[in-house]
Design an enzyme around this catalytic site. Structure first.
Site, PDB file in Angstrom:
ATOM      1  N   HIS A   1      18.368  -2.826   0.321  1.00 32.88           N
ATOM      2  CA  HIS A   1      17.282  -3.795   0.161  1.00 32.88           C
ATOM      3  C   HIS A   1      17.752  -5.137  -0.402  1.00 32.88           C
ATOM      4  CE1 HIS A   1      18.099  -1.986  -3.621  1.00 32.88           C
ATOM      5  NE2 HIS A   1      17.163  -2.650  -4.271  1.00 32.88           N
ATOM      6  N   ASP A   2      19.041  -5.251  -0.744  1.00 25.44           N
ATOM      7  CA  ASP A   2      19.550  -6.501  -1.306  1.00 25.44           C
ATOM      8  C   ASP A   2      20.496  -7.223  -0.344  1.00 25.44           C
ATOM      9  OD1 ASP A   2      18.150  -6.201  -3.709  1.00 25.44           O
ATOM     10  OD2 ASP A   2      19.737  -4.971  -4.577  1.00 25.44           O
TER      11      ASP A   2
ATOM     12  N   ARG B   1      19.232   6.310 -10.148  1.00 26.71           N
ATOM     13  CA  ARG B   1      19.999   5.158  -9.705  1.00 26.71           C
ATOM     14  C   ARG B   1      19.751   4.073 -10.744  1.00 26.71           C
ATOM     15  NH1 ARG B   1      18.795  -0.463  -8.489  1.00 26.71           N
ATOM     16  NH2 ARG B   1      20.076  -1.180  -6.771  1.00 26.71           N
TER      17      ARG B   1
ATOM     18  N   ASP C   1      16.014 -10.091 -20.695  1.00 21.80           N
ATOM     19  CA  ASP C   1      17.166  -9.206 -20.856  1.00 21.80           C
ATOM     20  C   ASP C   1      17.103  -8.463 -22.192  1.00 21.80           C
ATOM     21  OD1 ASP C   1      19.664  -8.749 -19.295  1.00 21.80           O
ATOM     22  OD2 ASP C   1      20.616  -9.256 -21.214  1.00 21.80           O
TER      23      ASP C   1
ATOM     24  N   ASN D   1      18.123  -2.721 -17.924  1.00 20.00           N
ATOM     25  CA  ASN D   1      18.699  -4.022 -18.286  1.00 20.00           C
ATOM     26  C   ASN D   1      17.656  -5.036 -18.711  1.00 20.00           C
ATOM     27  OD1 ASN D   1      20.870  -6.132 -18.304  1.00 20.00           O
ATOM     28  ND2 ASN D   1      19.603  -6.969 -16.648  1.00 20.00           N
TER      29      ASN D   1
ATOM     30  N   ASP E   1      19.927   0.459 -12.217  1.00 19.94           N
ATOM     31  CA  ASP E   1      19.975  -0.913 -11.712  1.00 19.94           C
ATOM     32  C   ASP E   1      20.931  -1.775 -12.546  1.00 19.94           C
ATOM     33  OD1 ASP E   1      18.575  -2.881  -9.921  1.00 19.94           O
ATOM     34  OD2 ASP E   1      18.027  -3.787 -11.842  1.00 19.94           O
TER      35      ASP E   1
ATOM     36  N   TYR F   1      10.924  -3.354  -9.815  1.00 25.40           N
ATOM     37  CA  TYR F   1      11.992  -3.759 -10.743  1.00 25.40           C
ATOM     38  C   TYR F   1      11.495  -4.555 -11.950  1.00 25.40           C
ATOM     39  CZ  TYR F   1      15.408  -2.062  -7.354  1.00 25.40           C
ATOM     40  OH  TYR F   1      16.155  -1.256  -6.521  1.00 25.40           O
TER      41      TYR F   1
ATOM     42  N   ASP G   1       2.873   4.547  -1.008  1.00 22.29           N
ATOM     43  CA  ASP G   1       2.714   5.311  -2.255  1.00 22.29           C
ATOM     44  C   ASP G   1       3.331   6.703  -2.148  1.00 22.29           C
ATOM     45  OD1 ASP G   1       0.859   6.618  -0.624  1.00 22.29           O
ATOM     46  OD2 ASP G   1      -0.791   5.367  -1.351  1.00 22.29           O
TER      47      ASP G   1
ATOM     48  N   ASN H   1      20.332 -13.773 -19.190  1.00 20.85           N
ATOM     49  CA  ASN H   1      19.363 -13.183 -18.275  1.00 20.85           C
ATOM     50  C   ASN H   1      19.861 -13.195 -16.833  1.00 20.85           C
ATOM     51  OD1 ASN H   1      17.881 -13.145 -20.572  1.00 20.85           O
ATOM     52  ND2 ASN H   1      16.292 -14.569 -19.880  1.00 20.85           N
ATOM     53  N   LEU H   2      19.529 -12.135 -16.137  1.00 24.36           N
ATOM     54  CA  LEU H   2      19.756 -12.051 -14.700  1.00 24.36           C
ATOM     55  C   LEU H   2      18.553 -12.775 -14.074  1.00 24.36           C
ATOM     56  CD1 LEU H   2      21.432 -10.745 -12.451  1.00 24.36           C
ATOM     57  CD2 LEU H   2      20.146  -8.639 -12.824  1.00 24.36           C
TER      58      LEU H   2
ATOM     59  N   GLY I   1       0.762  -1.259   0.000  1.00 25.31           N
ATOM     60  CA  GLY I   1       0.000   0.000   0.000  1.00 25.31           C
ATOM     61  C   GLY I   1       0.786   1.299   0.000  1.00 25.31           C
TER      62      GLY I   1
ATOM     63  N   GLU J   1      24.305   0.583  -9.854  1.00 22.47           N
ATOM     64  CA  GLU J   1      24.462  -0.515  -8.887  1.00 22.47           C
ATOM     65  C   GLU J   1      25.330  -1.597  -9.492  1.00 22.47           C
ATOM     66  OE1 GLU J   1      22.428  -4.525  -7.436  1.00 22.47           O
ATOM     67  OE2 GLU J   1      21.939  -3.505  -9.297  1.00 22.47           O
TER      68      GLU J   1
HETATM   69  C1  NOJ Z   1      19.263  -5.115  -8.195  1.00 22.78           C
HETATM   70  C2  NOJ Z   1      18.168  -4.584  -7.358  1.00 22.78           C
HETATM   71  O1  NOJ Z   1      18.637  -3.766  -6.359  1.00 22.78           O
HETATM   72  C3  NOJ Z   1      17.415  -5.789  -6.897  1.00 22.78           C
HETATM   73  O2  NOJ Z   1      16.599  -5.519  -5.818  1.00 22.78           O
HETATM   74  C4  NOJ Z   1      16.676  -6.271  -8.115  1.00 22.78           C
HETATM   75  O3  NOJ Z   1      15.921  -7.411  -7.815  1.00 22.78           O
HETATM   76  C5  NOJ Z   1      17.661  -6.631  -9.207  1.00 22.78           C
HETATM   77  N1  NOJ Z   1      18.681  -5.645  -9.383  1.00 22.78           N
HETATM   78  C6  NOJ Z   1      16.959  -6.830 -10.521  1.00 22.78           C
HETATM   79  O4  NOJ Z   1      16.347  -5.637 -10.946  1.00 22.78           O
HETATM   80 CA    CA Z   2      -1.794   3.263  -1.274  1.00 23.27          CA
HETATM   81 CA    CA Z   3      21.912  -7.652 -19.752  1.00 25.31          CA
END
Ligand code: NOJ
Ligand code: CA
Ligand code: CA
Ligand code: NOJ
Length: 705
Positions: free
Chosen positions: A349-350, A249, A221, A162, A251, A123, A79, A215-216, A77, A279
Site C-alpha cells: 500500500h506504500d 506487523r 511522535d 511510533n 509500523d 495508521y 469492515d 516526527n514522521l 465502508g 516495516e
Molecule cells: C508506514 C505505513 O505502511 C504507511 O502506510 C503509513 O502511512 C506510515 N507508516 C505511517 O504510519
Molecule cells: Ca461497513
Molecule cells: Ca519516532
C-alpha cells in the site's frame, strides 16, 4: 410400523448429530494443528486494507465528510464482517491463503485532515484499547478471529507504536492534536503534554537519529522512554493478544529506537508469542546494514524490501535482470540470520501496484510464481489476483474490484500457496541457482529430500535448456502449475539430469518432490530469542512420535509438547547467551544444530544512557559494553551504539536507548570506537547499575578520561 419409523429417524438423527460433532471436532483439530503462531514459513499472507476489501455491514459506515463512494481519501465502508464473510465463502482457503494481515484495528481519529484525508487506513491511532467502529465492534472482531481460526487462517494486525496522529505544536485545533486515550480517558495530547511526545519538528530523513526522534511527516511522535507511553502501548498489545491475534506487523520500525523495540518483542514473546515483523522501508537498490542488524538482533523479522525492490527492478522497471536477483538472494542469505522469516512481497500500500494496465498479465504472473517459490514468507497485496492497478497512495488502495476465482493469477497463487503447505522445501529450504542469464532463472529449493525447482523465462526469446542438473528424483515430474504458464513435465534421468527442453518466452514451470525424512531435521525455530520459561516452537521433520530431548547448547529444555514435525519447549534457565538448538529423538538420532538462539539474561526494560563530556575526533563514536550478552559481554565488537549526539542531547553529550535485563546488577563502561574498530576505554573501575524491575529509566554519567 410407526414405531419402527421413529426409531429409524432417531437413529438417522443420532448419526447426523455424531457426524456434525465429528465435523466440528475435525475442524477444530485441523485448525489447532495448523495454527502455529510463531512459524509462518508454510503460510502465504494476504494483505488487506480493511476499509477497501468488502462492506459487510453498511450500518457501521461513517457519514458526512468521513465517507465517500468515490473519494479514495475517505472511508469507503470495508469492515471485519466483510472479511469474515469471505472467509466463510472460502475465498481465501481456495486461494491457499493461511494468514490475513489487516489494518490496525484500534480506534482512530474522527477528524478530517485539512487536506481532506481521513484515517481509513488505520495508521492514526486515538485509543488502542477500543476498536475502530467503522471496521466493527469487539464482537465483530471476535467473530473474525474465530471464523479465521476455524478455517486454519491466522490474523495479523498492523500496529503503530511510533506515533498517534497528525498534530502541530502551534495549532491545537489541527486534526485531533495527536490526543490519545486509554479506553476513553484522555492520556494527553501534542500541545498540552510535553512529556508524552517528541517536540523536535519533522524529520528530513537525513540520519537514523533524525528519523527516530523527530516526527514522521506530521505524526505526533511518542517518547517511548516515557513510562506512561511505554506501559500503555504494552498493555494495549496484551489486549489484542488476548483477543487471539496470531501475528503483528509493526509500523515504522526504523523510526523507533531498537532498544525500546527489543523490550516490546520481549514483552510479546513472554505474554503470548506471535510472529512479529516490522516495516523498515528501503528504496530501490537500497541496502542498509542497520536493517540487517535490526532483523538479526531485535527479535522481530522485517518486511523484505530488498527482495521486493529487486523483483520490481527485474520485472517492472527492467533496470535489473535475474543475475541481480540471484545476487540479492545470495547476499540476503548471509546478511539475515533467519532469511526464511523475512516477509517478501512484490508490492504493497506504500508503493505503486505491481501490475500496470499497459503490461502483459504474464509479467505479473511471473513475479507471483517467483515470490511464492522463493525463501521468505510471501505476502499477496489484496487485488493482485485481479491484476488491480494504481500508482501512488491512495490510487494503490482502490476497493477490491471482484471476488472472481478464475483469473490466472488466482490459480497460480492457489497452486503455489498449497505447494508451500505440502512441500517444506519452500518454507525451510536452501536456494541453489541451476541455470541463469538475464532472461532465465532456474532455481532449486531443498530441505532434506524435499525439492522444488522453478524455471522462469521473462525474456522475449525461447531458450534451449540442456544439461540441467537438479536434485529431483529420476522420473517424470508434472508441472505444479498444470501448464497455466506454458510449462510441461520434466524428465529426469538416473543421474539427476533433465532431458533437454525449450523454455519459451514468458514460460514458468515448477516441479517438485516431497519426501518424508526419518532423520530429525530442524527447519525453523520461533521466536529466536527468549527469556527463561518462554515458549519456543521447533518445526521440521522426523522428530518421531515418541518424546526425545531438546538441547540448548548442552542443557535440556523442558518439553511442552512433542510431535513428529513440531515440538514446543520452554527456554531453559541458563545464563543469557547464544546457543545452538538440537533435537535428539528417542531413538537417539541427532538433528542438525539450529544456530544462535538468544537466551536473554532476564526480562528487558528500556533505559536511556546519557554520557556527558565525551570529546571525540571526527569519525569516532561512543558505545557501551558490559557484562551481559545484551551488552556485548565485554566484546567491543558487540558494544551497543554508536550513540547519538544531535537531538535529545548535543555533542559532547551522547545518548542511546538500550534494552537491559531488569532486576539485575549490570557492570559496564563507555568506550570510544573509530570506524576501524580502534577502541579507547574509559578509565577507572567498571560502572555498576542495579536495574529496576519494571518501567523505564534514564542514567546520566560523565565520561571518565
Ligand atoms: C508506514 C505505513 O505502511 C504507511 O502506510 C503509513 O502511512 C506510515 N507508516 C505511517 O504510519
Ligand atoms: Ca461497513
Ligand atoms: Ca519516532
Ligand atoms: C542488542 C544486542 O546487540 C543483541 O545481541 C541483543 O540481541 C539485543 N540487544 C537484545 O538484548
Amino acid at each position: 410400523m410407526l414405531n419402527k419409523f421413529f426409531l429409524k429417524m432417531k437413529a438417522i438423527a443420532f448419526v447426523g448429530i455424531v457426524f456434525v460433532v465429528f465435523l466440528a471436532l475435525a475442524n477444530d483439530v485441523y485448525a489447532a494443528s495448523q495454527l502455529n503462531k510463531v512459524n509462518y514459513s508454510k503460510d502465504t499472507i494476504y494483505q488487506i486494507v480493511t476499509d477497501r476489501f468488502l462492506d459487510g455491514d453498511p450500518s457501521n459506515n461513517p457519514d458526512g465528510a468521513l465517507y465517500s463512494e468515490t473519494d479514495l481519501h475517505k472511508y469507503m465502508g470495508g469492515d471485519w464482517k466483510g472479511i469474515t464473510e469471505k472467509i466463510e465463502d472460502h475465498y481465501f482457503t481456495d486461494l491457499g491463503i493461511t494468514a490475513l494481515w489487516i489494518s490496525q484495528p484500534v480506534e482512530n481519529v474522527y477528524a478530517v485532515h485539512p487536506e481532506g484525508y481521513t484515517s481509513y487506513h488505520g495508521y492514526w491511532a486515538r485509543d488502542y484499547k477500543k476498536t475502530n467502529p467503522f471496521y466493527g465492534s469487539f464482537n465483530d472482531f471476535d467473530e473474525l478471529i474465530s471464523t479465521a481460526h476455524s478455517h486454519g487462517i491466522k490474523i495479523i494486525m498492523d500496529f503503530t507504536p511510533n506515533h498517534s496522529s497528525p498534530a502541530l505544536k502551534t495549532d491545537s485545533d489541527y486534526v485531533e492534536n495527536g490526543a490519545i486515550y486509554d479506553n476513553g480517558s484522555l492520556i494527553g495530547n501534542y500541545s498540552n503534554d510535553m512529556d508524552l511526545f517528541h517536540h523536535n519538528g519533522g524529520t528530513d530523513f537525513s540520519s537514523y537519529e533524525d528519523g527516530i526522534y523527530r516526527n514522521l511527516y506530521d505524526l505526533a511522535d511518542y517518547d517511548l522512554q516515557n513510562q506512561t507511553i511505554d506501559q500503555y502501548l504494552k498493555e494495549s498489545i496484551e489486549l489484542w493478544l488476548d483477543k487471539g491475534i496470531d501475528g503483528i506487523r509493526v509500523d515504522a520500525v526504523k523510526h523507533m529506537s531498537q532498544g525500546w523495540q527489543e523490550t516490546l518483542t520481549n514483552h510479546i514473546y513472554s505474554y503470548q508469542p506471535v510472529f512479529t515483523f516490522g516495516e523498515w522501508f528501503l528504496g530501490e537498490n537500497e541496502i542498509d546494514p542497520r536493517n540487517h542488524y535490526f532483523a538479526n538482533e531485535s527479535g522481530m523479522s522485517l518486511l523484505d524490501f530488498q527482495f521486493g525492490q529487486q523483483i520490481r527492478g527485474v520485472l517492472m522497471s527492467k533496470e535489473d535482470d535475474w543475475t541481480d536477483f540471484h545476487t540479492m538472494i545470495e547476499d540476503t542469505s548471509n546478511s539475515y540470520n533467519e532469511v526464511i522469516d523475512q516477509v517478501t512481497f512484490i508490492d504493497n500500500h506504500d508503493m505503486s501496484r505491481f501490475h500496470k494496465e499497459d503490461r502483459a498479465k504474464t509479467n505479473t504472473d511471473i513475479a507471483l510464481a517467483v515470490l511464492l517459490t522463493s525463501r521468505g514468507v510471501p505476502t499477496i497485496y489484496y487485488g493482485t489476483e485481479h491484476y488491480l492497478t494504481g500508482e501512488s497512495d491512495p490510487e494503490n488502495r482502490k476497493p477490491m474490484p471482484s471476488f472472481d476465482r478464475t483469473t490466472t493469477a488466482y490459480q497460480i497463487i492457489s497452486n503455489l500457496a498449497h505447494l508451500r503447505q505440502s512441500n517444506p522445501a519452500l518454507g525451510y529450504g536452501t536456494t541453489t541457482e541451476r541455470w541463469l542469464n538475464e532472461d532465465v532463472y532456474i532455481f532449486e529449493r531443498k530441505f532434506g529430500d524435499n525439492v522444488v525447482v522453478t524455471a522462469v523465462n521473462s525474456g522475449e526469446q525461447s531458450y534451449t535448456i540442456n544439461n540441467l542438473q537438479t536434485s529431483l528424483l529420476e522420473g517424470t515430474h508434472p508441472d505444479v502449475l498444470e501448464g497455466l504458464m506454458g510449462g510441461d513435465a520434466l524428465q529426469i534421468d538416473e543421474k539427476g539430469q533433465a532431458s533437454t527442453f525449450e523454455l519459451k518466452a514468458n514460460e514458468v514451470a515448477v516441479w517438485e518432490v516431497t519426501a518424508e525424512s526419518n532423520a530429525p531435521l530442524i527447519g525453523h525455530v520461533g521466536p529466536m530469542v527468549g527469556q527463561a520459561g518462554n515458549e519456543i516452537t521447533i518445526s521440521g521433520e522426523g522428530f518421531g512420535e515418541g518424546q526425545g530431548t531438546v538441547l540448548f547448547g548442552s542443557d535440556q529444555a523442558s518439553i511442552v509438547s512433542w510431535g513428529d514435525s513440531e515440538i514446543v519447549v520452554n527456554v531453559p534457565d541458563i545464563p543469557g547467551n547464544h546457543y545452538n538448538i538440537e533435537v535428539v529423538t528417542n531413538g537417539n538420532k541427532e538433528s542438525n544444530p539450529y544456530s544462535d538462539f538468544e537466551i536473554l539474561t532476564n526480562k528487558l526494560i528500556p533505559v536511556r544512557f546519557i554520557v556527558e563530556e565525551a570529546v571525540t575526533d571526527y569519525g569516532t563514536s561512543v558505545y557501551l559494553v558490559g557484562n551481559t550478552q545484551e551488552l556485548g559481554n565485554w566484546d567491543t565488537d558487540k558494544a551497543i551504539g554508536p550513540f547519538f549526539n544531535q537531538i535529545i542531547a548535543q555533542y559532547p553529550t551522547w545518548y542511546y536507548d538500550i534494552s537491559v535485563p531488569a532486576d539485575y546488577t549490570l557492570e559496564y563502561k563507555f568506550i570510544k570506537k573509530d570506524a576501524l574498530g580502534n577502541v579507547v576505554w574509559e578509565s577507572g573501575t567498571n560502572r555498576s547499575y542495579d536495574t529496576p524491575t519494571d518501567g523505564t529509566d534514564t542514567l546520566t554519567s560523565t565520561w571518565r578520561n
